[in-house]
Design a protein around this motif. Structure first.
Motif, PDB file in Angstrom:
ATOM      1  N   GLU A 148       0.772  -1.563   0.204  1.00  0.00           N
ATOM      2  CA  GLU A 148       0.567  -0.366   0.445  1.00  0.00           C
ATOM      3  C   GLU A 148       0.547   0.969  -0.279  1.00  0.00           C
ATOM      4  N   LYS A 149       1.597   1.228   0.732  1.00  0.00           N
ATOM      5  CA  LYS A 149       2.733   2.467   0.929  1.00  0.00           C
ATOM      6  C   LYS A 149       3.514   2.945  -0.650  1.00  0.00           C
ATOM      7  N   VAL A 150       4.407   1.913  -1.101  1.00  0.00           N
ATOM      8  CA  VAL A 150       4.214   2.611  -2.645  1.00  0.00           C
ATOM      9  C   VAL A 150       3.721   2.927  -3.598  1.00  0.00           C
ATOM     10  N   ILE A 151       2.310   1.755  -3.927  1.00  0.00           N
ATOM     11  CA  ILE A 151       1.452   1.957  -4.357  1.00  0.00           C
ATOM     12  C   ILE A 151       1.012   3.843  -4.289  1.00  0.00           C
ATOM     13  N   ARG A 152       0.763   4.300  -2.640  1.00  0.00           N
ATOM     14  CA  ARG A 152       0.211   5.188  -2.373  1.00  0.00           C
ATOM     15  C   ARG A 152       1.131   6.482  -2.756  1.00  0.00           C
ATOM     16  N   TYR A 153       2.823   6.525  -2.563  1.00  0.00           N
ATOM     17  CA  TYR A 153       3.782   7.432  -2.784  1.00  0.00           C
ATOM     18  C   TYR A 153       3.347   7.866  -4.489  1.00  0.00           C
ATOM     19  N   GLY A 154       3.512   6.462  -5.163  1.00  0.00           N
ATOM     20  CA  GLY A 154       3.603   7.126  -6.556  1.00  0.00           C
ATOM     21  C   GLY A 154       2.752   7.181  -7.587  1.00  0.00           C
ATOM     22  N   ALA A 155       1.005   7.261  -6.722  1.00  0.00           N
ATOM     23  CA  ALA A 155      -0.223   7.452  -6.592  1.00  0.00           C
ATOM     24  C   ALA A 155       0.048   9.118  -6.705  1.00  0.00           C
ATOM     25  N   ALA A 156       0.723   9.817  -5.929  1.00  0.00           N
ATOM     26  CA  ALA A 156       0.830  11.057  -5.042  1.00  0.00           C
ATOM     27  C   ALA A 156       0.897  11.723  -5.769  1.00  0.00           C
ATOM     28  N   ALA A 157       2.590  11.076  -6.307  1.00  0.00           N
ATOM     29  CA  ALA A 157       3.857  11.349  -6.683  1.00  0.00           C
ATOM     30  C   ALA A 157       2.929  12.418  -8.380  1.00  0.00           C
ATOM     31  N   ALA A 158       2.305  11.030  -9.399  1.00  0.00           N
ATOM     32  CA  ALA A 158       1.879  11.445 -10.446  1.00  0.00           C
ATOM     33  C   ALA A 158       0.589  12.651 -10.327  1.00  0.00           C
ATOM     34  N   PHE A 159      -0.273  12.154  -8.993  1.00  0.00           N
ATOM     35  CA  PHE A 159      -1.325  13.687  -9.050  1.00  0.00           C
ATOM     36  C   PHE A 159      -0.370  14.993  -8.944  1.00  0.00           C
ATOM     37  N   ALA A 160       0.854  14.939  -7.974  1.00  0.00           N
ATOM     38  CA  ALA A 160       1.201  15.987  -8.509  1.00  0.00           C
ATOM     39  C   ALA A 160       2.111  16.458  -9.262  1.00  0.00           C
ATOM     40  N   VAL A 161       2.618  15.318 -10.250  1.00  0.00           N
ATOM     41  CA  VAL A 161       3.100  15.665 -11.433  1.00  0.00           C
ATOM     42  C   VAL A 161       2.008  16.270 -12.480  1.00  0.00           C
ATOM     43  N   PHE A 162       1.342  15.937 -12.620  1.00  0.00           N
ATOM     44  CA  PHE A 162      -0.067  16.199 -13.433  1.00  0.00           C
ATOM     45  C   PHE A 162      -0.670  17.479 -12.488  1.00  0.00           C
ATOM     46  N   GLY A 163      -0.630  18.274 -11.600  1.00  0.00           N
ATOM     47  CA  GLY A 163      -1.410  19.268 -11.336  1.00  0.00           C
ATOM     48  C   GLY A 163      -0.670  19.980 -11.801  1.00  0.00           C
ATOM     49  N   VAL A 164       1.071  19.868 -11.128  1.00  0.00           N
ATOM     50  CA  VAL A 164       2.402  20.785 -11.544  1.00  0.00           C
ATOM     51  C   VAL A 164       2.015  21.506 -13.545  1.00  0.00           C
ATOM     52  N   VAL A 165       1.835  20.212 -13.944  1.00  0.00           N
ATOM     53  CA  VAL A 165       1.617  21.195 -15.148  1.00  0.00           C
ATOM     54  C   VAL A 165       1.182  21.574 -15.838  1.00  0.00           C
ATOM     55  N   LEU A 166      -0.272  21.274 -15.234  1.00  0.00           N
ATOM     56  CA  LEU A 166      -2.171  21.544 -15.238  1.00  0.00           C
ATOM     57  C   LEU A 166      -1.345  23.812 -15.055  1.00  0.00           C
ATOM     58  N   LEU A 167      -0.588  23.649 -13.801  1.00  0.00           N
ATOM     59  CA  LEU A 167      -0.083  24.561 -13.656  1.00  0.00           C
ATOM     60  C   LEU A 167       0.239  26.144 -14.038  1.00  0.00           C
ATOM     61  N   VAL A 168       1.506  24.949 -14.911  1.00  0.00           N
ATOM     62  CA  VAL A 168       2.689  25.956 -15.231  1.00  0.00           C
ATOM     63  C   VAL A 168       2.082  26.174 -17.132  1.00  0.00           C
ATOM     64  N   ASP A 169       1.285  25.046 -17.602  1.00  0.00           N
ATOM     65  CA  ASP A 169       0.449  25.287 -18.860  1.00  0.00           C
ATOM     66  C   ASP A 169      -0.463  26.335 -18.565  1.00  0.00           C
ATOM     67  N   ALA A 170      -0.929  26.824 -17.492  1.00  0.00           N
ATOM     68  CA  ALA A 170      -1.772  27.269 -17.483  1.00  0.00           C
ATOM     69  C   ALA A 170      -1.598  28.938 -17.321  1.00  0.00           C
ATOM     70  N   ILE A 171      -0.526  29.041 -16.723  1.00  0.00           N
ATOM     71  CA  ILE A 171       0.642  30.354 -16.527  1.00  0.00           C
ATOM     72  C   ILE A 171       1.166  30.756 -17.719  1.00  0.00           C
ATOM     73  N   TRP A 172       1.723  29.841 -17.969  1.00  0.00           N
ATOM     74  CA  TRP A 172       3.190  30.421 -19.211  1.00  0.00           C
ATOM     75  C   TRP A 172       2.024  30.625 -20.438  1.00  0.00           C
TER      76      TRP A 172
END
Length: 188
Positions: A164-188
């Motif tokens: 569970e911990k490995v899956i949770r951390y991996g999924a959280a990291a993927a969500f964080a990457v998606f979030g950062v990419v969306l914010l960067v696209d919106a700002i630039w």
């Protein structure tokens, strides 16, 4: 096709370690795999159709930059939510184990109710504000069913939970990457 692939990957990742994936494992220990998968597919198809309808309405009413910023923040929130984790309560686990009615009906109802307001529903709404509703609907449905099918297979073969911990951390990291990419696209 972009909406399909983006939604498939995002929802597959969102579903990893989610409460409904734990429910799929529990149902798989009680019933045969095919009825469990059929119930999950029916519930997911309906919930995600509703989700893309909401997302489509919101997407048409709001400017793209605002949607991207809200979506980015939402995905960062999903990352935090995923880190927090989901677990079946003792009552939910007992209910899944003692259900003796038709497996498809039991699984469909349980998954439909558990997905209302869940992070995969909210993620599908967010994705539908950005992409076409048909691709988002099909992709999000396939992604969720695939993740739950994985849980069924693992639950049937191993009889225990994924790390569970490995899956949770991996999924959280993927969500964080998606979030950062969306914010960067919106700002630039």
């Amino acid at each position: 096709m972009d909406a399909f692939w983006i939604s498939l990957v995002a929802i597959f990742v969102a579903e990893l370690g989610d409460k409904s994936q734990l429910m799929a494992m529990t149902f798989a220990t009680r019933f045969k795999a095919w009825p469990v998968l059929a119930g999950i597919t029916i519930a997911t198809t309906v919930v995600h159709l509703f989700s893309v309808a909401i997302g489509g309405l919101i997407g048409d009413a709001l400017p793209t930059t605002a949607i991207s910023i809200v979506a980015g923040i939402a995905f960062l929130g999903f990352a935090v939510w995923t880190l927090r984790g989901d677990e079946l309560s003792e009552e939910e686990s007992k209910k899944a184990q003692r259900t003796t009615r038709n497996a498809i009906i039991a699984v469909t109802v349980a998954f439909f109710l558990s997905e209302l307001g869940d992070k995969t529903m909210l993620a599908t709404i967010v994705l539908a504000t950005q992409h076409g509703w048909v691709g988002t609907w099909i992709g999000s449905t396939v992604g969720m069913v695939a993740a739950d099918a994985l849980a069924i297979v693992v639950g049937r073969m191993l009889g225990k939970h994924l790390p569970e911990k490995v899956i949770r951390y991996g999924a959280a990291a993927a969500f964080a990457v998606f979030g950062v990419v969306l914010l960067v696209d919106a700002i630039w």
